[in-house]
Design an enzyme around this catalytic site. Sequence first.
Site, PDB file in Angstrom:
ATOM      1  CE  LYS A   9      63.591 -17.606  -0.619  1.00 28.80           C
ATOM      2  NZ  LYS A   9      64.955 -18.111  -0.296  1.00 28.80           N
ATOM      3  CE1 TYR A  49      63.912 -21.465   3.748  1.00 32.22           C
ATOM      4  CE2 TYR A  49      63.367 -19.377   4.774  1.00 32.22           C
ATOM      5  CZ  TYR A  49      63.532 -20.152   3.643  1.00 32.22           C
ATOM      6  OH  TYR A  49      63.311 -19.613   2.387  1.00 32.22           O
ATOM      7  CG  ASN A 113      67.615 -17.942  -2.815  1.00 30.41           C
ATOM      8  OD1 ASN A 113      66.650 -17.472  -2.205  1.00 30.41           O
ATOM      9  ND2 ASN A 113      68.099 -19.140  -2.565  1.00 30.41           N
ATOM     10  CG  HIS A 116      60.635 -21.933  -0.331  1.00 35.04           C
ATOM     11  ND1 HIS A 116      61.591 -22.796   0.160  1.00 35.04           N
ATOM     12  CD2 HIS A 116      59.449 -22.608  -0.258  1.00 35.04           C
ATOM     13  CE1 HIS A 116      61.014 -23.924   0.527  1.00 35.04           C
ATOM     14  NE2 HIS A 116      59.710 -23.843   0.288  1.00 35.04           N
ATOM     15  CD  GLU A 127      57.892 -26.351   2.049  1.00 35.39           C
ATOM     16  OE1 GLU A 127      57.676 -25.908   0.899  1.00 35.39           O
ATOM     17  OE2 GLU A 127      59.024 -26.670   2.451  1.00 35.39           O
TER      18      GLU A 127
HETATM   19  P1  ADP Z   1      66.816 -23.887  -1.291  1.00 34.73           P
HETATM   20  O1  ADP Z   1      66.023 -22.614  -1.055  1.00 34.73           O
HETATM   21  O2  ADP Z   1      67.528 -23.841  -2.637  1.00 34.73           O
HETATM   22  O3  ADP Z   1      65.989 -25.136  -1.118  1.00 34.73           O
HETATM   23  P2  ADP Z   1      68.090 -24.284   1.333  1.00 34.73           P
HETATM   24  O4  ADP Z   1      66.877 -24.995   1.827  1.00 34.73           O
HETATM   25  O5  ADP Z   1      69.425 -24.943   1.538  1.00 34.73           O
HETATM   26  O6  ADP Z   1      68.004 -23.935  -0.229  1.00 34.73           O
HETATM   27  O7  ADP Z   1      68.196 -22.847   2.020  1.00 34.73           O
HETATM   28  C1  ADP Z   1      67.036 -22.108   2.278  1.00 34.73           C
HETATM   29  C2  ADP Z   1      67.339 -20.642   2.057  1.00 34.73           C
HETATM   30  O8  ADP Z   1      68.318 -20.191   3.000  1.00 34.73           O
HETATM   31  C3  ADP Z   1      67.950 -20.333   0.687  1.00 34.73           C
HETATM   32  O9  ADP Z   1      66.979 -20.259  -0.341  1.00 34.73           O
HETATM   33  C4  ADP Z   1      68.627 -19.017   0.954  1.00 34.73           C
HETATM   34  O10 ADP Z   1      67.706 -17.931   0.931  1.00 34.73           O
HETATM   35  C5  ADP Z   1      69.141 -19.210   2.379  1.00 34.73           C
HETATM   36  N1  ADP Z   1      70.525 -19.699   2.390  1.00 34.73           N
HETATM   37  C6  ADP Z   1      70.958 -20.956   2.087  1.00 34.73           C
HETATM   38  N2  ADP Z   1      72.288 -21.046   2.191  1.00 34.73           N
HETATM   39  C7  ADP Z   1      72.736 -19.815   2.572  1.00 34.73           C
HETATM   40  C8  ADP Z   1      74.028 -19.250   2.879  1.00 34.73           C
HETATM   41  N3  ADP Z   1      75.139 -19.976   2.814  1.00 34.73           N
HETATM   42  N4  ADP Z   1      74.074 -17.949   3.232  1.00 34.73           N
HETATM   43  C9  ADP Z   1      72.968 -17.199   3.340  1.00 34.73           C
HETATM   44  N5  ADP Z   1      71.713 -17.674   3.075  1.00 34.73           N
HETATM   45  C10 ADP Z   1      71.595 -18.954   2.702  1.00 34.73           C
END
Ligand code: ADP
Length: 151
Positions: A9, A49, A113, A116, A127
């Site tokens: 990212k 997403y 974070n 992905h 994907e």
């Molecule tokens: P993951 O990436 O761990 O599979 P998700 O699919 O739930 O998690 O979420 C996709 C992405 O959306 C996350 O990696 C993060 O960048 C963002 N995200 C998820 N939850 C939040 C939140 N509460 N606030 C802001 N960004 C979020």
Amino acid sequence: MEKSLILIKPDSLQRGLVGEIISRFEKKGLKLIGVKMVSLDDAVLEEHYYHLADKPFFGEIKDFMKSSPVVVLALVGGQGSVLAIRTLVGPTKGQEAPAGTIRGDFGLSGANNIVHASDSVENGASEIARFFNSDELFEYEKTDSKHIYGN
Ligand code: ADP
């Protein structure tokens, strides 16, 4: 074999973590079959997403993911490797992710974070098809496979 899509990212790109992150996947024994840098747009982010489209933070996610290019990887591993990659990456929030995971070692945010990683074998395949053209994916023998997987 199982395939995973990784997005390194914008926060990782800005913080100079791209090489370190690729290295972790390589050292695990995963086979890299595709790598490129792309600028994401709303259309691909809304597809990728879609499960978050009704969340209040969806606009922030899109803005963050468009804030600089991302590095996209296609990885292949044996049975269980999609789950192994998710374990290597760690849970969504960096501040809660265990030390030793990529998010746990490098992140302090649930939004920024680091990476992905595909969450299922089905999503790994779809994907990779979303982010790569077929001529950007490479078939080759990785000669250390017998050492990684044994017989
Ligand atoms: P993951 O990436 O761990 O599979 P998700 O699919 O739930 O998690 O979420 C996709 C992405 O959306 C996350 O990696 C993060 O960048 C963002 N995200 C998820 N939850 C939040 C939140 N509460 N606030 C802001 N960004 C979020």
